[in-house]
Design a protein around this motif. Structure first.
Motif, PDB file in Angstrom:
ATOM      1  N   PHE A 235       7.479 -19.203  -3.526  1.00 30.36           N
ATOM      2  CA  PHE A 235       7.114 -18.818  -2.158  1.00 30.36           C
ATOM      3  C   PHE A 235       5.874 -17.949  -2.198  1.00 30.36           C
ATOM      4  O   PHE A 235       5.741 -17.097  -3.075  1.00 30.36           O
ATOM      5  N   PHE A 236       4.956 -18.182  -1.279  1.00 25.99           N
ATOM      6  CA  PHE A 236       3.811 -17.304  -1.065  1.00 25.99           C
ATOM      7  C   PHE A 236       4.072 -16.529   0.213  1.00 25.99           C
ATOM      8  O   PHE A 236       4.018 -17.085   1.295  1.00 25.99           O
ATOM      9  N   LEU A 237       4.378 -15.261   0.054  1.00 28.22           N
ATOM     10  CA  LEU A 237       4.689 -14.444   1.232  1.00 28.22           C
ATOM     11  C   LEU A 237       3.389 -13.807   1.680  1.00 28.22           C
ATOM     12  O   LEU A 237       2.808 -12.973   0.966  1.00 28.22           O
ATOM     13  N   ARG A 238       2.976 -14.159   2.837  1.00 28.60           N
ATOM     14  CA  ARG A 238       1.679 -13.711   3.351  1.00 28.60           C
ATOM     15  C   ARG A 238       1.788 -12.276   3.843  1.00 28.60           C
ATOM     16  O   ARG A 238       2.739 -11.912   4.545  1.00 28.60           O
ATOM     17  N   LEU A 239       0.807 -11.490   3.443  1.00 28.49           N
ATOM     18  CA  LEU A 239       0.771 -10.074   3.870  1.00 28.49           C
ATOM     19  C   LEU A 239      -0.477  -9.847   4.692  1.00 28.49           C
ATOM     20  O   LEU A 239      -1.567 -10.269   4.308  1.00 28.49           O
ATOM     21  N   PHE A 240      -0.292  -9.226   5.809  1.00 26.26           N
ATOM     22  CA  PHE A 240      -1.472  -8.901   6.628  1.00 26.26           C
ATOM     23  C   PHE A 240      -2.057  -7.538   6.241  1.00 26.26           C
ATOM     24  O   PHE A 240      -3.247  -7.339   6.335  1.00 26.26           O
ATOM     25  N   ILE A 241      -1.182  -6.649   5.873  1.00 23.92           N
ATOM     26  CA  ILE A 241      -1.651  -5.318   5.427  1.00 23.92           C
ATOM     27  C   ILE A 241      -1.045  -5.031   4.064  1.00 23.92           C
ATOM     28  O   ILE A 241       0.171  -5.111   3.902  1.00 23.92           O
ATOM     29  N   ASP A 242      -1.921  -4.751   3.132  1.00 27.92           N
ATOM     30  CA  ASP A 242      -1.432  -4.405   1.786  1.00 27.92           C
ATOM     31  C   ASP A 242      -1.486  -2.882   1.619  1.00 27.92           C
ATOM     32  O   ASP A 242      -2.477  -2.326   1.189  1.00 27.92           O
ATOM     33  N   ALA A 243      -0.391  -2.207   2.008  1.00 23.73           N
ATOM     34  CA  ALA A 243      -0.409  -0.732   2.018  1.00 23.73           C
ATOM     35  C   ALA A 243       0.446  -0.111   0.898  1.00 23.73           C
ATOM     36  O   ALA A 243       0.560   1.105   0.810  1.00 23.73           O
ATOM     37  N   TYR A 244       1.038  -0.921   0.062  1.00 16.19           N
ATOM     38  CA  TYR A 244       1.931  -0.385  -0.979  1.00 16.19           C
ATOM     39  C   TYR A 244       1.480  -0.831  -2.363  1.00 16.19           C
ATOM     40  O   TYR A 244       0.807  -1.858  -2.484  1.00 16.19           O
ATOM     41  N   ASP A 245       1.889  -0.047  -3.311  1.00 20.67           N
ATOM     42  CA  ASP A 245       1.526  -0.391  -4.692  1.00 20.67           C
ATOM     43  C   ASP A 245       2.348  -1.571  -5.176  1.00 20.67           C
ATOM     44  O   ASP A 245       1.820  -2.500  -5.785  1.00 20.67           O
TER      45      ASP A 245
ATOM     46  N   SER B 125       6.786   0.191  -1.906  1.00 19.36           N
ATOM     47  CA  SER B 125       6.762   1.621  -2.288  1.00 19.36           C
ATOM     48  C   SER B 125       5.423   1.964  -2.925  1.00 19.36           C
ATOM     49  O   SER B 125       4.785   1.126  -3.529  1.00 19.36           O
ATOM     50  N   SER B 126       5.056   3.227  -2.747  1.00 23.25           N
ATOM     51  CA  SER B 126       3.829   3.723  -3.369  1.00 23.25           C
ATOM     52  C   SER B 126       4.175   4.934  -4.225  1.00 23.25           C
ATOM     53  O   SER B 126       4.968   5.786  -3.802  1.00 23.25           O
TER      54      SER B 126
ATOM     55  N   SER C  20       5.803   7.477  -6.360  1.00 21.41           N
ATOM     56  CA  SER C  20       7.243   7.657  -6.587  1.00 21.41           C
ATOM     57  C   SER C  20       8.008   7.758  -5.271  1.00 21.41           C
ATOM     58  O   SER C  20       9.094   8.306  -5.211  1.00 21.41           O
ATOM     59  N   GLN C  21       7.379   7.238  -4.178  1.00 22.18           N
ATOM     60  CA  GLN C  21       8.027   7.282  -2.869  1.00 22.18           C
ATOM     61  C   GLN C  21       9.178   6.274  -2.830  1.00 22.18           C
ATOM     62  O   GLN C  21       9.168   5.262  -3.544  1.00 22.18           O
ATOM     63  N   PRO C  22      10.203   6.538  -2.006  1.00 28.93           N
ATOM     64  CA  PRO C  22      11.290   5.574  -1.905  1.00 28.93           C
ATOM     65  C   PRO C  22      10.815   4.288  -1.200  1.00 28.93           C
ATOM     66  O   PRO C  22       9.784   4.265  -0.532  1.00 28.93           O
ATOM     67  N   LEU C  23      11.600   3.292  -1.372  1.00 31.15           N
ATOM     68  CA  LEU C  23      11.244   1.984  -0.777  1.00 31.15           C
ATOM     69  C   LEU C  23      11.290   2.048   0.751  1.00 31.15           C
ATOM     70  O   LEU C  23      12.135   2.728   1.333  1.00 31.15           O
ATOM     71  N   GLU C  24      10.351   1.320   1.367  1.00 31.73           N
ATOM     72  CA  GLU C  24      10.343   1.271   2.837  1.00 31.73           C
ATOM     73  C   GLU C  24      10.415  -0.204   3.266  1.00 31.73           C
ATOM     74  O   GLU C  24       9.774  -1.075   2.679  1.00 31.73           O
ATOM     75  N   ASN C  25      11.217  -0.432   4.310  1.00 33.87           N
ATOM     76  CA  ASN C  25      11.281  -1.802   4.842  1.00 33.87           C
ATOM     77  C   ASN C  25       9.950  -2.185   5.484  1.00 33.87           C
ATOM     78  O   ASN C  25       9.352  -1.399   6.236  1.00 33.87           O
ATOM     79  N   ILE C  26       9.489  -3.381   5.176  1.00 34.07           N
ATOM     80  CA  ILE C  26       8.188  -3.809   5.728  1.00 34.07           C
ATOM     81  C   ILE C  26       8.396  -4.947   6.762  1.00 34.07           C
ATOM     82  O   ILE C  26       8.105  -4.808   7.948  1.00 34.07           O
ATOM     83  N   THR C  27       8.955  -6.014   6.262  1.00 36.69           N
ATOM     84  CA  THR C  27       9.156  -7.156   7.183  1.00 36.69           C
ATOM     85  C   THR C  27      10.131  -8.154   6.563  1.00 36.69           C
ATOM     86  O   THR C  27      10.590  -7.934   5.444  1.00 36.69           O
TER      87      THR C  27
END
Lengths: 356, 236
Positions: free
Chosen positions: A275-285, A337-338, A340-347
């Motif tokens: 699968f190629f999951l398309r990202l509009f904003i790449d804000a995480y490491d 996540s970026s 050592s921040q905890p994981l955040e739901n994106i989409t």
């Protein structure tokens, strides 16, 4: 015993024949009847002899001494003895401790006369001695405690310094660890690039395959169902997915209707589905993609995903074993996540699977 | 009969029988031809002499031991009294005094009131006067000056005798005689206070120790002289 005693001076005069007959009679009466008289008279003779030998007699006394006192032979013998005795005494030197003994002697004599004061003095002396001893012991004890406390303080200081040193060492270790992680990250990025290159190779392979009669994958279309691949020997199926949810009024809702969910077909002989999951904003490491079934249960997941550029779009490449799927609705829940921040739901990416 | 250097101290003048339950004492007769025999001219029978001597002792004290001690004390005091009067033969005059009292004792013992010592004193006065009269007539020569050839020997003997003293007595003697003038007086007072004694008691104690030292030194010198003479005798 006669009550009246004769003083030394009178006795001396008597011995030198310097008293009146009446006075002599009195002294002789005393001599004959008093218990101490004889000895005192002999003592007076001794003193007179000693004074004569030490030249302490005046002229008249010297004359009387020779003419009267020394007439008796026993006195001549006493004079000879006195001479030897004087020589013996003069040969002795008084010791330096004499003054001290004089002091103590005087004190002792005084206390002998006043015993109550003596007892008080000795009691006081005893108390002072006991008190002094107790104070000495106490002082020694306090000094010991002080030394012990100082030692404890020194130990604590040493321990603190050691702790600081250890913390510094830990800090150094952490820095080294961070460097290692950084190196690993770089390594991972280079691996990603290699993977990207592989993907390009794969895309080229796919393109070449497309040109041939048997396509191996069908790109995901947002508006219509994607027909499943037709070849039963297909090993890898590839699909593009776009974020399928939107946020509205604080609630998560499906952005599309059931009919607009893309459908992918998976052959029974397929091993992997890409699968190629398309990202509009790449804000995480890094990202994590979890495959969620229709019941909301997490079927499969992959972490530490990084974005890849595919045809000027940022995508996440996810390879899922084909056997994880069965016919039904699925979605990829994407978290990022970026540092050592905890994981955040994106989409989430919704799709329907049709097993073939 | 044994010679007893006893409490009675009669060995110089008489003999005591210590074998009997009640000791008896006898007097030896005075030497004849001395100054005293000239004074007294006494020559009584020996039995009478003994009888009167026993009477004298009873007069001095009913207890024979006490009487003997008193007798010795009186004789010692009489000798000192005559020495103090410048008599060159004090022992002879003392003995003559005692003899004269002994001869009179049967007359006076029943009637005399007072201490016997005072009676002896009175008789001693008479004896002394008689001696003075006789001495004037005889014009006795002055006593020879003391010969000090034996000084070293006497000194050595004295050292030996001091060392023989008990330590307490030795310390006492050395302390008592060491200082001079005021220091001496103060020191002696302090010693007396230290010992809890009066000054007179201390003086008496010291004079007795000194007398014992003198006696010891003289005895030592005499023994040395005797040994020396014996050695010379063997050599020749």
């Amino acid at each position: 015993m006669q009550a009246e005693t004769i003083d030394e001076r009178t006795l001396r005069k008597y011995l030198l024949g310097d008293l009146s007959p009446q006075e002599c009679e009195k002294i002789e009466g005393w001599l004959m009847s008093d218990d101490e008289a004889y000895d005192l008279l002999v003592a007076a003779e001794d003193d007179l002899i000693d004074d004569s030998l030490r030249s302490k007699l005046n002229r008249v006394e010297r004359h009387q001494f020779k003419a009267r006192f020394l007439v008796a032979p026993e006195r001549l013998e006493k004079l000879d003895f006195g001479r030897s005795f004087k020589r013996y005494i003069d040969g002795l030197r008084p010791g330096p401790a004499k003054k001290q003994s004089y002091f103590w002697g005087t004190l002792t004599g005084y206390f002998n006369r006043t015993p109550a004061l003596g007892y008080a003095f000795y009691t006081l002396l005893t108390l002072m001695t006991v008190g002094g001893t107790w104070s000495t012991f106490k002082l020694v004890d306090l000094q010991r405690e002080l030394r012990f406390t100082n030692a404890q303080i020194a130990n604590l200081s040493t321990q603190r310094a050691a702790d600081l040193q250890e913390q510094s060492a830990q800090f150094v270790d952490l820095s080294k660890e961070r460097d290692v992680y950084r190196f690993q990250l770089n390594d991972s990025r280079s691996s990603s690039k290699k993977l990207e290159a592989q993907i390009r190779t794969l895309e080229r392979t796919i393109s070449s395959l497309k040109t041939s009669s048997e396509p191996v994958s069908i790109p995901v279309d947002l508006t219509r169902s994607i027909p499943p691949p037709e070849s039963p020997t297909q090993m890898l199926a590839t699909y593009n997915l776009f974020p399928g949810i939107s946020r509205s009024a604080g609630t998560v809702a499906m952005a599309r209707t059931s009919s607009s969910i893309p459908t992918i077909g998976i052959f029974a002989n397929s091993r992997l589905v890409q699968f190629f999951l398309r990202l509009f904003i790449d804000a995480y490491d890094t990202y994590r993609a979890a495959l969620v079934g229709s019941a909301g249960d997490e079927v499969w997941s992959s972490g530490r995903l990084v974005t890849t550029m595919v045809e000027s779009n940022k995508v996440l490449v996810v390879l899922v074993p084909a056997k994880a799927f069965s016919s039904g609705n699925y979605s990829f829940r994407l978290t990022g996540s970026s540092s050592s921040q905890p994981l955040e739901n994106i989409t989430s990416y919704y799709f329907r699977v049709v097993s073939q | 009969m044994t010679t007893v250097p006893s409490k009675l101290g009669f060995q110089s003048r008489g003999q005591c029988n210590a074998d009997q339950s009640t000791p008896t004492c006898t007097r030896s007769k005075h030497r004849k031809g001395t100054a005293l025999s000239v004074i007294s001219g006494n020559d009584e029978p020996e039995d009478l002499d003994k009888q009167r001597f026993e009477q004298l002792l009873r007069w001095l004290d009913p207890d024979r031991e006490t009487a003997g001690a008193k007798y010795e004390l009186i004789r010692k005091r009489l000798i000192k009294l005559f020495v103090c009067r410048g008599v060159d033969v004090p022992e002879e005059l003392a003995d003559e005094t005692i003899n004269r009292v002994t001869r009179k004792v049967h007359e006076i013992c029943a009637t005399y009131v007072g201490k016997p010592e005072h009676y002896f004193h009175g008789v001693a006065n008479n004896i002394h006067l008689e001696w003075i009269r006789k001495k004037r007539a005889q014009v006795a020569p002055p006593p020879p000056p003391p010969v000090n050839e034996d000084d070293e020997r006497r000194f050595a003997c004295l050292e030996r005798c001091v060392n023989k003293l008990p330590k307490a007595d030795r310390d006492l003697v050395l302390g008592y005689y060491q200082d001079e003038k005021h220091a001496k007086i103060d020191h002696r007072k302090q010693m007396a206070e230290q010992m809890g004694l009066g000054m007179n008691a201390l003086r008496i104690r010291l004079c007795r120790i000194r007398a014992s030292l003198q006696s010891c030194a003289e005895q030592c010198c005499n023994e040395n002289l005797t040994k020396q003479n014996e050695t010379k005798h063997h050599l020749y």
